[in-house]
Design a protein around this motif. Structure first.
Motif, PDB file in Angstrom:
ATOM      1  N   ASP A 196       0.827  -1.201   0.000  1.00  0.00           N
ATOM      2  CA  ASP A 196       0.000   0.000   0.000  1.00  0.00           C
ATOM      3  C   ASP A 196       0.868   1.261   0.000  1.00  0.00           C
ATOM      4  O   ASP A 196       0.581   2.221  -0.717  1.00  0.00           O
TER       5      ASP A 196
ATOM      6  N   ARG B  97       1.033   4.202  -2.846  1.00  0.00           N
ATOM      7  CA  ARG B  97       0.871   5.633  -2.570  1.00  0.00           C
ATOM      8  C   ARG B  97       2.041   6.434  -3.123  1.00  0.00           C
ATOM      9  O   ARG B  97       1.860   7.548  -3.630  1.00  0.00           O
TER      10      ARG B  97
ATOM     11  N   GLU C 176      -4.457  10.059   5.146  1.00  0.00           N
ATOM     12  CA  GLU C 176      -5.657   9.626   4.420  1.00  0.00           C
ATOM     13  C   GLU C 176      -6.941  10.132   5.060  1.00  0.00           C
ATOM     14  O   GLU C 176      -7.989  10.112   4.425  1.00  0.00           O
TER      15      GLU C 176
ATOM     16  N   ARG D 206      -0.238   5.615   7.283  1.00  0.00           N
ATOM     17  CA  ARG D 206      -1.304   6.163   6.439  1.00  0.00           C
ATOM     18  C   ARG D 206      -1.917   7.414   7.043  1.00  0.00           C
ATOM     19  O   ARG D 206      -2.615   8.156   6.352  1.00  0.00           O
TER      20      ARG D 206
END
Length: 100
Positions: A60, A64, A74, A92
């Motif tokens: 992930d 990004r 996020e 995140r």
């Protein structure tokens, strides 16, 4: 717009994440191989789950980076401090949003 320093930092983090991805993939392969090891099966299942979660987080973060959203919370959209990303490269959320 990113500065050359930001670009270098992102490149270094990408390299670190890629290396960690490779290490975790090798670990998962080793954990899932049938070695006939009589060790505690619950421990092995937990290690496999943890390794898979780590791989998901790394994947992930690499996504990004590729999308240009790495380092942005996020939840609130604010920048995640460099220090936090150095400690937790797959973060995140900024600290305040993580606490919520």
């Amino acid at each position: 717009m990113s500065t050359p320093t930001d670009s270098g930092r992102i490149d270094a983090l990408r390299t670190t994440l890629t290396s960690e991805f490779e290490a975790q993939t090798a670990r998962l392969t080793q954990l899932t191989a049938d070695t006939g090891d009589p060790s505690d099966p619950h421990t092995q299942v937990a290690l496999i789950a943890t390794t898979r979660q780590s791989l998901e987080q790394i994947t992930d973060a690499l996504r990004r980076i590729a999308e240009g959203t790495y380092g942005t919370c996020e939840r609130c959209g604010n920048a995640i401090p460099t220090e936090r990303l150095e400690i937790l490269p797959h973060a995140r959320f900024c600290v305040p949003c993580q606490r919520r």
